[in-house]
Enzyme design. Sequence first.
Site, mmCIF file in Angstrom:
data_model
loop_
_atom_site.group_PDB
_atom_site.id
_atom_site.type_symbol
_atom_site.label_atom_id
_atom_site.label_comp_id
_atom_site.label_asym_id
_atom_site.label_seq_id
_atom_site.Cartn_x
_atom_site.Cartn_y
_atom_site.Cartn_z
ATOM 1 N N PRO A 2 -68.823 12.530 42.506
ATOM 2 C CA PRO A 2 -68.337 12.177 41.186
ATOM 3 C C PRO A 2 -69.387 11.459 40.354
ATOM 4 O O PRO A 2 -70.048 10.541 40.826
ATOM 5 C CB PRO A 2 -67.179 11.237 41.478
ATOM 6 C CG PRO A 2 -67.323 10.819 42.900
ATOM 7 C CD PRO A 2 -68.509 11.481 43.479
ATOM 8 N N GLU A 3 -69.510 11.886 39.121
ATOM 9 C CA GLU A 3 -70.286 11.148 38.139
ATOM 10 C C GLU A 3 -69.273 10.450 37.229
ATOM 11 O O GLU A 3 -68.085 10.417 37.531
ATOM 12 C CB GLU A 3 -71.202 12.092 37.370
ATOM 13 C CG GLU A 3 -72.154 12.848 38.313
ATOM 14 C CD GLU A 3 -73.168 13.714 37.606
ATOM 15 O OE1 GLU A 3 -73.603 13.320 36.514
ATOM 16 O OE2 GLU A 3 -73.520 14.772 38.136
ATOM 17 N N HIS A 91 -60.796 12.555 57.886
ATOM 18 C CA HIS A 91 -61.576 11.807 56.888
ATOM 19 C C HIS A 91 -60.717 11.062 55.863
ATOM 20 O O HIS A 91 -61.239 10.604 54.862
ATOM 21 C CB HIS A 91 -62.574 12.704 56.161
ATOM 22 C CG HIS A 91 -63.494 13.451 57.077
ATOM 23 N ND1 HIS A 91 -64.279 12.825 58.017
ATOM 24 C CD2 HIS A 91 -63.749 14.775 57.208
ATOM 25 C CE1 HIS A 91 -64.974 13.733 58.679
ATOM 26 N NE2 HIS A 91 -64.662 14.918 58.215
#
Length: 271
Positions: A2-3, A91
């Site tokens: 993610p940016e 996860h």
Amino acid sequence: MPELPEVETVRAGLEPHLRGRRVRTVRVYEPRLRWPVPQDLAAVLRGRPVIAVERRSKYLLVRFPDETLLVHLGMSGSLRLVRPEEARRRHDHLEFVLSGGVLLRYHDPRRFGAILLAGAEPHAHPLLSDLGPEPLSDAFDGAHLYRRSRGRRVSVKVFLMDAANVVGVGNIYASESLHVAGIRPATACGRVSRARYDRLAEAVKCVLANAIEQGGTTLRDFVNGNGSPGYFARQLAVYGRAGQPCRACGQPIRTIRLGQRSTFWCPACQR
DNA sequence: CAACGGACCTGCCTGC
DNA sequence: TGCAGGCAGGTCCGTT
């Protein structure tokens, strides 16, 4: 993964579901993230109501009275609301059980992300205190970039990705913004003119705002707080398009490595 | 200081 | 089919 646009999308999606809810339980299944998850996380948060969900750079700040939960998604992290009966997946490292049956799961295969406590004044936390301006704020403009870049030799793309200069511009949006601004990514940042930095700052704002509107970029696995992908990928002009024709001029998009990161650019549109 | 490379991890894809 | 190698949306930290 993610940016800034992806983190902002997650923030906006989560906030209305979390605000006002109280933490009932926090379960930590895997504390080995970038830094160990605080052992007292559950004890500190239990019983507190969420006041707001904010964002600074690529960090999410979940605000409680006199306490802040800091979440960074790293390269592969996601934070999403799930139905209580939904089975945990591989996860899924943490879950936050909130009042009203709200269940929030943190999932991160590569474990580059972070879950930390930052107290009542999170902006004083070492991870946040030295960050540059938010790209969508008035503090970020061409003059700022010009001033910061004088006398430096790193490429303008690596310079743009340095969070001390401006936050939130990661590998995808750095290439995209430089394409919009018509600047070659390998150019030494100290040799870029003031006028071109004006264009670059405008390009960054424009690209990020568009990406936020589209719910971010999903290349493989980005999902927002509700598990949905973003739709900015189909608007990417250069990222991941090596050899394909530039949408503006038809020239094949080229790729190079800068700062160990894949970089995409058009040899005709970017000078 | 600035610049650079390594480190932290798993998953997925390619090519032999 | 198996395996090695390279690559992936981030960013801190140690070395030069």
